[in-house]
Write an enzyme that holds these catalytic residues in place. Structure first.
Site, PDB file in Angstrom:
ATOM      1  N   SER A 135     -17.574  40.352   7.294  1.00 33.41           N
ATOM      2  CA  SER A 135     -18.731  40.335   8.033  1.00 33.41           C
ATOM      3  C   SER A 135     -19.669  41.357   7.371  1.00 33.41           C
ATOM      4  O   SER A 135     -20.237  41.152   6.604  1.00 33.41           O
ATOM      5  CB  SER A 135     -18.427  40.428   9.538  1.00 33.41           C
ATOM      6  OG  SER A 135     -19.612  39.940  10.251  1.00 33.41           O
ATOM      7  N   ASP A 297     -18.550  28.881  11.798  1.00 37.16           N
ATOM      8  CA  ASP A 297     -19.154  30.409  11.639  1.00 37.16           C
ATOM      9  C   ASP A 297     -20.474  30.089  11.290  1.00 37.16           C
ATOM     10  O   ASP A 297     -21.096  29.573  10.228  1.00 37.16           O
ATOM     11  CB  ASP A 297     -18.379  31.254  10.656  1.00 37.16           C
ATOM     12  CG  ASP A 297     -18.828  32.643  10.499  1.00 37.16           C
ATOM     13  OD1 ASP A 297     -19.594  33.015  11.038  1.00 37.16           O
ATOM     14  OD2 ASP A 297     -18.095  33.268   9.440  1.00 37.16           O
ATOM     15  N   HIS A 327     -15.301  32.698  12.654  1.00 38.48           N
ATOM     16  CA  HIS A 327     -15.770  33.972  12.682  1.00 38.48           C
ATOM     17  C   HIS A 327     -14.915  34.895  13.256  1.00 38.48           C
ATOM     18  O   HIS A 327     -14.579  35.028  14.346  1.00 38.48           O
ATOM     19  CB  HIS A 327     -17.142  34.393  12.958  1.00 38.48           C
ATOM     20  CG  HIS A 327     -17.702  35.784  12.319  1.00 38.48           C
ATOM     21  ND1 HIS A 327     -18.345  35.721  11.068  1.00 38.48           N
ATOM     22  CD2 HIS A 327     -17.690  36.878  12.810  1.00 38.48           C
ATOM     23  CE1 HIS A 327     -18.443  37.063  10.876  1.00 38.48           C
ATOM     24  NE2 HIS A 327     -18.094  37.748  11.849  1.00 38.48           N
TER      25      HIS A 327
END
Length: 357
Positions: A135, A297, A327
């Site tokens: 991320s 995501d 995610h």
């Protein structure tokens, strides 16, 4: 919004303890003044150089730590199974700092990690050193990989980069994946935009402007057609991913957005913040890559576009896409949040590193 952040904090390991891996030595020290946690594999195999791996945790540049929960457990596994010295970087977070400080923390730690002194101390193979993150950590890993790859003063560079659903650009918040997954936990579209505003040191009241792509309007004098092409999903995404939720058929480019947002986002076009904006001459020097993306995501298309641009620049890329992924799933590996998708994702990532690092 507070509820989302609370969920993210739990996900990022604030409450969970790390798993124990017998023989892995753990030390909390500093690299170039930056706090890091070093994982050293069990003793044995003297005479053989070890792999090296630098890890940057996720959390929107505002949350998390690599010292707890699934991050700690995974790094212990990596050290043990890969016979690797793993270094997890505790870069500074919002609200204490914003861009470029987290990036500079990570870059300083990376340069120290690759130095002859540190390589000798940990008996690391200079040809088998990776940079990785998930991320926001994937954002930092990509940016650091680009800088190291183009720095002629660095005698040793990263061999591979492994990016887990990375956040790579802040110009277009209306990509197919941003729209398709805008209400999917744990990373709702407004929350990701808020993370970007915080990271860039901007006023949070600009959120609505960014959601409408007003900040990247045609009025922005520095966003050239060439720059827009570097994140044109109609050209960079596979055909089945080119879904349009507005009925217009292409990227949302506002003709006459307000001038304020662009002026208040000084890091908007900086490739150190948005690695997807780097030129092809930079990408061509980057190490081979593993890029994990998830169907559910908002950041899916960032990763897919970066994989395509790296490939177009001549870089070998393994693109690992999970149709059932979401995610944060890479961190769902520790009881009671141990999901099958998380275990599969971590295993595939570890297996790729075993074969490619």
């Amino acid at each position: 919004m507070e509820g989302f952040e609370g969920m993210m904090e739990g996900l990022l390991g604030f409450e969970s303890g790390g798993g124990v891996m017998p023989g892995v030595k753990v030390s909390d020290i500093t690299f170039a003044g930056v706090p890091v946690r070093v994982y050293e594999p069990p003793a044995g195999g003297e005479g053989h150089l070890r792999r090296g791996l630098m890890f940057f945790h996720g959390g929107g540049w505002a949350l998390g730590t690599g010292k707890k929960g699934s991050y700690d457990t995974t790094n212990r596994m990596l050290s043990d199974e890969l016979n690797a010295v793993v270094v997890s970087v505790e870069y500074r977070l919002y609200p204490e700092v914003h861009f470029p400080v987290p990036y500079l923390d990570c870059l300083a730690a990376a340069k120290h990690f690759l130095s002859p002194e540190v390589r000798a101390r940990y008996a690391m193979d200079p040809e088998r050193v990776a940079v990785t993150g998930d991320s926001a950590g994937g954002n930092l890993a990509a940016a650091v990989a680009q800088e190291i790859a183009t720095d002629e003063t660095m005698s040793v560079k990263f061999s591979v980069q492994a990016l887990i659903y990375p956040a790579l650009q802040a110009l277009d918040f209306n990509t197919p994946s941003y729209l398709q997954n805008q209400n999917i936990p744990v990373l709702h579209r407004p929350l990701m935009v808020r993370f970007w505003l915080q990271y860039l040191g901007a006023d949070l009241s600009l959120l609505a402007q960014l959601l409408a792509n007003n900040h990247s309007s045609l009025h922005h004098p520095s966003i050239t057609p060439e720059l827009r092409a570097r994140l044109d999903w109609t050209a960079l995404l596979p055909p089945k991913r080119r879904r349009d939720h507005r009925g217009g058929g292409g990227p949302l480019v506002v003709e006459k957005g307000p001038g304020g947002p662009a002026k208040e986002l000084p890091g908007l076009l900086d490739a150190r913040a948005s690695p997807l904006l780097a030129g092809p001459e930079v990408l061509a020097k980057c190490p081979r890559a593993y890029i994990l993306t998830c169907e559910h995501d908002v950041l899916r298309d960032d990763g897919l576009m970066y994989a395509r641009r790296l490939q177009d620049a001549g870089v070998a890329v393994t693109s690992e896409h999970y149709e059932d992924g979401f995610h944060g799933c890479f961190s769902f590996t520790v009881w009671p949040m141990d999901f099958d998708i998380g275990k599969r994702a971590v295993r595939a990532y570890l297996d790729w590193l075993q074969k490619n690092l």
